[in-house]
Write a protein that holds these residues in place. Structure first.
Motif, mmCIF file in Angstrom:
data_model
loop_
_atom_site.group_PDB
_atom_site.id
_atom_site.type_symbol
_atom_site.label_atom_id
_atom_site.label_comp_id
_atom_site.label_asym_id
_atom_site.label_seq_id
_atom_site.Cartn_x
_atom_site.Cartn_y
_atom_site.Cartn_z
ATOM 1 N N ARG A 1 0.749 -1.259 -0.201
ATOM 2 C CA ARG A 1 0.147 -0.036 -0.146
ATOM 3 C C ARG A 1 0.687 1.578 0.108
ATOM 4 O O ARG A 1 0.281 2.330 -0.129
ATOM 5 C CB ARG A 1 -1.193 -0.080 1.439
ATOM 6 N N THR B 1 2.359 14.756 -4.412
ATOM 7 C CA THR B 1 1.425 14.508 -5.092
ATOM 8 C C THR B 1 0.365 14.908 -4.587
ATOM 9 O O THR B 1 0.177 15.564 -3.378
ATOM 10 C CB THR B 1 0.494 13.297 -5.789
ATOM 11 N N GLY C 1 -2.386 14.746 -3.408
ATOM 12 C CA GLY C 1 -3.320 14.157 -1.544
ATOM 13 C C GLY C 1 -2.123 13.901 -0.802
ATOM 14 O O GLY C 1 -2.728 13.773 0.304
ATOM 15 N N TRP C 2 -0.961 14.351 -1.377
ATOM 16 C CA TRP C 2 0.761 13.822 -0.822
ATOM 17 C C TRP C 2 -0.242 15.501 0.706
ATOM 18 O O TRP C 2 0.245 15.675 1.432
ATOM 19 C CB TRP C 2 1.686 13.448 -0.510
ATOM 20 N N VAL D 1 3.702 7.770 0.019
ATOM 21 C CA VAL D 1 2.340 7.779 0.356
ATOM 22 C C VAL D 1 1.756 6.152 1.050
ATOM 23 O O VAL D 1 1.990 5.270 0.612
ATOM 24 C CB VAL D 1 1.868 8.123 -0.925
ATOM 25 N N GLU E 1 -1.961 4.005 -0.387
ATOM 26 C CA GLU E 1 -2.670 4.312 -1.145
ATOM 27 C C GLU E 1 -4.070 3.407 -1.081
ATOM 28 O O GLU E 1 -3.207 1.665 -0.942
ATOM 29 C CB GLU E 1 -2.288 4.061 -2.794
ATOM 30 N N THR F 1 -5.190 8.356 -1.396
ATOM 31 C CA THR F 1 -4.310 9.169 -0.568
ATOM 32 C C THR F 1 -5.031 8.750 0.316
ATOM 33 O O THR F 1 -5.273 9.520 1.475
ATOM 34 C CB THR F 1 -3.293 10.048 -1.029
ATOM 35 N N SER G 1 0.694 9.496 4.520
ATOM 36 C CA SER G 1 1.845 10.771 4.019
ATOM 37 C C SER G 1 2.427 10.496 5.071
ATOM 38 O O SER G 1 2.673 10.682 6.286
ATOM 39 C CB SER G 1 0.843 12.309 3.326
#
Length: 247
Positions: free
Chosen positions: A115, A123, A125-126, A154, A156, A161, A164
């Motif tokens: 993961r 990113t 999401g980060w 990250v 996932e 996400t 982090s």
């Protein structure tokens, strides 16, 4: 320089401020108010001048950068009594916690979790989990993406996400910071998986030990890291003048 001072300087290299000025062995730093570490004078070693003059320079630098004058020093070190004599005090009201435990541990580079990935660039999401939005400020981008070697971990889950972490290597130390797990995905082992993933990345960058800086009031994080084998090496504290002469 003591080992604690060496560790603090490596951490400063791994957490670069937007603006930095050297004063002998001290490091005057500013980053628009983003984090205490990047907006304080790291006072380890010899400033190359008398203490009164050094503290005046700290205040002048801070005012020029439009931040409050703050000194970061090793707790119970030789500088602290002298700071009191010069009318400085522990910054007890600092919201992020004015006293910080510096933890050292080994690097787990053997346990892999599918993961978790460590990327060369953050990113959206980060950024969302790390700073609360996908558009970081200039100071946030500088502090979090600069350094000798930086990795962006990250976790996932279901295509999104869920966790982090930031890792940076300097002087053989892996500084791990900004570990975060989305509340909807907690209690799934993601924090441990992220630590393992960033540890594997750090080992590949040449790190032999891992360092964490955690507020002594953050009992949850301290318990997590104790369970992963981390132990306190020293503490640092933030100090401010009783009366800022330019305030």
């Amino acid at each position: 320089m003591t080992e604690a001072g060496q560790i603090e300087n490596a951490c400063a290299d791994a957490w670069p401020a937007l603006t930095e000025r050297r004063l002998g062995g001290w490091r005057l730093r500013a980053a628009g108010g983003f984090t205490g570490r990047a907006n304080s004078a790291l006072a380890v070693g010899d400033p190359g001048t008398g203490l009164a003059s050094a503290l005046e320079t700290v205040c002048d630098f801070a005012h020029a950068q439009r931040i409050d004058p703050v000194v970061q020093t090793i707790k119970d070190g030789p500088l602290e009594p002298a700071l009191r004599e010069h009318d400085w005090r522990p910054y007890a009201e600092y919201a992020g916690g004015h006293e910080v435990a510096v933890l050292l541990g080994g690097i787990d580079s053997t346990t892999r979790d599918p993961r978790v990935r460590v990327l060369d660039a953050p990113t959206p999401g980060w950024w969302r989990l790390t700073v609360g939005g996908t558009e970081p400020t200039e100071a946030q981008r500088r502090v979090l993406t600069s350094g000798p070697a930086v990795g962006f971990g990250v976790a996932e889950v279901d295509g999104g996400t869920a966790g982090s972490v930031r890792g940076a290597v300097a002087d053989g130390l892996l500084l791990v910071a900004r570990l975060a797990v989305d509340p909807a995905f907690r209690r799934r082992g993601l924090a441990t998986a992220l630590m393992s993933g960033i540890g594997e990345w750090g080992a590949a960058q040449g790190a032999t030990r891992c360092v964490l800086q955690v507020s002594v009031g953050n009992s949850g994080a301290l318990d997590l890291y104790a369970g992963l084998g981390f132990r306190e090496h020293h503490r640092y504290r933030y100090w401010v003048p009783w009366k800022d002469r330019a305030s």
